[in-house]
Design a protein around this motif. Sequence first.
Motif, PDB file in Angstrom:
ATOM      1  N   UNK B 122      42.738  42.600  46.199  1.00  0.00           N
ATOM      2  CA  UNK B 122      42.455  41.998  44.897  1.00  0.00           C
ATOM      3  C   UNK B 122      42.942  40.546  44.887  1.00  0.00           C
ATOM      4  N   UNK B 123      44.124  40.337  45.444  1.00  0.00           N
ATOM      5  CA  UNK B 123      44.702  39.000  45.485  1.00  0.00           C
ATOM      6  C   UNK B 123      43.807  38.053  46.277  1.00  0.00           C
ATOM      7  N   UNK B 124      43.384  38.540  47.456  1.00  0.00           N
ATOM      8  CA  UNK B 124      42.540  37.725  48.333  1.00  0.00           C
ATOM      9  C   UNK B 124      41.225  37.370  47.639  1.00  0.00           C
ATOM     10  N   UNK B 125      40.594  38.376  47.022  1.00  0.00           N
ATOM     11  CA  UNK B 125      39.296  38.158  46.378  1.00  0.00           C
ATOM     12  C   UNK B 125      39.430  37.213  45.186  1.00  0.00           C
ATOM     13  N   UNK B 126      40.499  37.402  44.442  1.00  0.00           N
ATOM     14  CA  UNK B 126      40.677  36.586  43.248  1.00  0.00           C
ATOM     15  C   UNK B 126      41.000  35.135  43.610  1.00  0.00           C
ATOM     16  N   UNK B 127      41.944  34.959  44.520  1.00  0.00           N
ATOM     17  CA  UNK B 127      42.440  33.608  44.768  1.00  0.00           C
ATOM     18  C   UNK B 127      41.643  32.821  45.797  1.00  0.00           C
ATOM     19  N   UNK B 128      41.201  33.505  46.867  1.00  0.00           N
ATOM     20  CA  UNK B 128      40.477  32.771  47.892  1.00  0.00           C
ATOM     21  C   UNK B 128      38.989  32.699  47.573  1.00  0.00           C
ATOM     22  N   UNK B 129      38.442  33.806  47.068  1.00  0.00           N
ATOM     23  CA  UNK B 129      36.995  33.834  46.861  1.00  0.00           C
ATOM     24  C   UNK B 129      36.613  33.674  45.397  1.00  0.00           C
ATOM     25  N   UNK B 130      37.620  33.491  44.554  1.00  0.00           N
ATOM     26  CA  UNK B 130      37.385  33.231  43.124  1.00  0.00           C
ATOM     27  C   UNK B 130      36.529  34.317  42.456  1.00  0.00           C
ATOM     28  N   UNK B 131      36.808  35.544  42.796  1.00  0.00           N
ATOM     29  CA  UNK B 131      36.054  36.647  42.190  1.00  0.00           C
ATOM     30  C   UNK B 131      36.816  37.194  40.987  1.00  0.00           C
ATOM     31  N   UNK B 132      36.041  37.738  40.061  1.00  0.00           N
ATOM     32  CA  UNK B 132      36.662  38.416  38.925  1.00  0.00           C
ATOM     33  C   UNK B 132      36.809  39.895  39.297  1.00  0.00           C
ATOM     34  N   UNK B 133      38.050  40.336  39.417  1.00  0.00           N
ATOM     35  CA  UNK B 133      38.315  41.640  40.026  1.00  0.00           C
ATOM     36  C   UNK B 133      38.829  42.659  39.004  1.00  0.00           C
ATOM     37  N   UNK B 134      38.337  43.886  39.129  1.00  0.00           N
ATOM     38  CA  UNK B 134      38.827  44.996  38.313  1.00  0.00           C
ATOM     39  C   UNK B 134      39.353  46.088  39.240  1.00  0.00           C
ATOM     40  N   UNK B 135      40.505  46.663  38.891  1.00  0.00           N
ATOM     41  CA  UNK B 135      41.046  47.764  39.693  1.00  0.00           C
ATOM     42  C   UNK B 135      40.937  49.073  38.919  1.00  0.00           C
ATOM     43  N   UNK B 136      40.833  50.179  39.676  1.00  0.00           N
ATOM     44  CA  UNK B 136      40.840  51.499  39.040  1.00  0.00           C
ATOM     45  C   UNK B 136      41.903  52.357  39.688  1.00  0.00           C
ATOM     46  N   UNK B 137      42.770  52.961  38.863  1.00  0.00           N
ATOM     47  CA  UNK B 137      43.877  53.770  39.372  1.00  0.00           C
ATOM     48  C   UNK B 137      43.437  55.218  39.517  1.00  0.00           C
ATOM     49  N   UNK B 138      43.001  55.595  40.701  1.00  0.00           N
ATOM     50  CA  UNK B 138      42.431  56.917  40.913  1.00  0.00           C
ATOM     51  C   UNK B 138      43.377  57.907  41.580  1.00  0.00           C
ATOM     52  N   UNK B 139      44.622  57.486  41.884  1.00  0.00           N
ATOM     53  CA  UNK B 139      45.569  58.434  42.466  1.00  0.00           C
ATOM     54  C   UNK B 139      46.381  59.072  41.346  1.00  0.00           C
TER      55      UNK B 139
END
Lengths: 323, 457
Positions: B122-139
């Motif tokens: 998420x960090x990489x996608x958000x900061x390097x690739x400027x993506x808007x990221x959503x996480x889902x807690x499935x555990x």
Amino acid sequence: MGLISFLKDKFKKKDAVTETYSKGMERSRKNFSSKLKNLSTRYKEVNQDYFDELEEILIESDVGINFALNIIEEVLNKSEEEGIKDPEKINEILVDKMFVGYASKGDIVNELPFYENTPTVLLVVGVNGVGKTTTIAKLAYRYIKQGKKVMLVAADTFRAGATEQLTVWAERLGIDIATGKQDADPASVAYDGVKKAKENKCDLVIVDTAGRLQTKANLMAELAKIKRVIGKEIEGAPQETFLIIDATTGQNGVVQAKAFADVTNLTGIVITKMDGTSKGGIILAIRDELGVPVRFIGLGEKMEDLQEFDLDKYLYGLCVEED
Amino acid sequence: MAFESLSDKLSSIFKKMRGQARLTEKNMEDMLKEIRVALLEADVNYKVVKEFTNNVKEKAIGQDVLSKLNPSQMLVKIVHDELVELLGSDDSEIHYQNNRPTVIMMVGLQGSGKTTSTGKLAYLLKNKLKKKVLLAAGDVYRPAAIDQLDQIAKQVGVDLVNLGTKVSPVEISLKAKEKAFNEHYDVLIIDTAGRLQIDEQLMKELNDIKDAVNPDEILLLIDAMAGQDAVNVANTFNQQLALTGAIMSKLDGDARGGAALSIRHMTGVPIKFSGVGEKLTDLDIFHPDRMADRILGMGDVMTLVEKAQEEMDEKEARRTANKMMSGKFDLNDMLENMRKVQKMGSLGGLLKLIPGMPKISPEQQAAAEKEMRNFEVIINSMTPYERSNPDVFKFSRKQRVANGCGKTLADVNRVLKKYDQMKDMMKQMESYRKSGRMPPGGLGGLGGFGGMGGFPQ
Ligand SMILES: Nc1nc2c(ncn2[C@@H]2O[C@H](COP(=O)(O)OP(=O)(O)OP(=O)(O)O)[C@@H](O)[C@H]2O)c(=O)[nH]1
Ligand SMILES: [Mg+2]
């Protein structure tokens, strides 16, 4: 065979002989033993190919190339000396050699020791994600059942959610837990926890630590510090330090054991995730190189899923077909 | 386990067979044995090792040895190239969708690092690739796993779909997908529970999630420390879920990571990322060539060079080197070098990257690092004049410096002694350079890291 039966007797527990390992453990040993069985039915007499296949079976159980080559050479020598060609006999010799190799490294008492007026402190260490916290819950459960007063200390102040995780277990077990703030000095959390355990006259206090790779010098120094401050509160403590090793671990397991033994006084290993298909053979290499024995094995995610390590069963289960 | 690199072992075998210009079945036999041992020690699966060494043998037989290489180097090159080719892939990137959210599902055994890797990705996608990221807690099974992801999401600064532990992972994933579509996220990453590959219930659950959200990527987490069974794990996950890639975690340790080769060889699944630490920034794209060196136990030379380059641009490096060689090396330079070495990471981590370096214990490492810090404190309390003219030090000056930084006279003497040693070493290197030879061990190029002064002999 005098020596072997002597050692085996010494290792055999009175009560547990009839008790069978849970389904999980059965899986990995059936796997192994059926391979061996298959091997001995395919060959009338052992030859180079037979030993090659034996080597494969051993290496695929993660004992490591050195251990495998050494043990096979021993078996080979004996087979040549005594003209033994029967595959079943050869397997028997293999198991015996492994047994003697393991057992002759020193006496082992699996259960934790308890003392009159001081708590037993058990420090639990290992690399990330191997099952430290879960194993602590399992051990606590085991000794609560034996009527001991047990307390937990959450000295993993680093990983997100770690304290919460142990707290959930403490609640399920209905026992006390000492915690610190996120990122607090783990040594001081450990110190306070052990102190509290002493005041509350606990029989056993188990200290959880953050997972750390053995290559991180500062984190290993931190562990040494945790050990030191515990010793300041209770002389001779921690009396026990367990290294948790995941059964899926390969050859790095030996490196881990060495590094953790360098900064703590390792008194035992708990091998977890033995309910899977991994054989955990690295424990044989660790015993071989460092002498640290396995004390318990983890066979699942629930708090009941812990068993005492039984060498005889482990090896026999691994290597010889029993019906 | 002494750290002896494969190339060292092979060249000692090679010494016995000088003058042979061609690789033959016979002269390769011993070398192939060593290669086999190296691969097995790196936890490459037994069957993969067998096939791999056979392939290498076939490729190598009858090959003329390149004029610049000796046969053992030639064989290492063949092995290395073969490894790189196997490990590499044209398909090592995430396939992003243009007009809708890309859905990524993380799967793996317990403790393999899914949740932390979810955060890092998420960090990489958000900061390097400027993506808007959503996480889902499935555990919903491991106690406090959701708390962990919640804290991580906050640290990264991305949104999390957290429905607690009472809702099924399938439902959580569906809700998250809905949100991702409605609110125009670029990427949704679903963290799932870790379980054994033989756990049918888990596999069914993962399959249900897959059917429900139809992910673009299913990434398997593999632990660099994994042993022989890793191929079976990967095989099962792949058969059940059709993986699109793998992430190898814990590459910041000293495990050789042979499982990467086994998995690639047996399943064809490409490795896409490597996890190199516990911090959120510690996720790298996967480098097949480095992995090849690592599996062969040859040290991660490239990483070292790159790290050094980041901290020291080439001109500057050359300037320092020249200064050293010309004997005009003073305490300022020593301090500057020490700082650079420190900036590059832990000393132990660096040393590990250099092939042929002896292994040092964590205590030795810590001691060396502590000594570097001491040196810094001491040099800092010298006057600028003293720093550029270390020869002026007599008793009274030393005493003053010692008092000034709260150290003892002996400590100050140690710094000066180290400085003398380094200066001698520089002179020696200069004479090597003039005579056109490099010092034994070939570490001459690392002279620039003179700051390793504190390293115990
Ligand atoms: N199948 C199985 N899973 C286990 C066993 N022991 C632990 N686990 C699982 O392994 C995962 C990691 O366990 P933890 O106890 O959190 O591991 P840890 O070593 O404390 O992890 P860190 O604190 O993050 O380093 C969890 O999902 C556990 O349920 C076991 O014996 N068998
Ligand atoms: Mg833990």
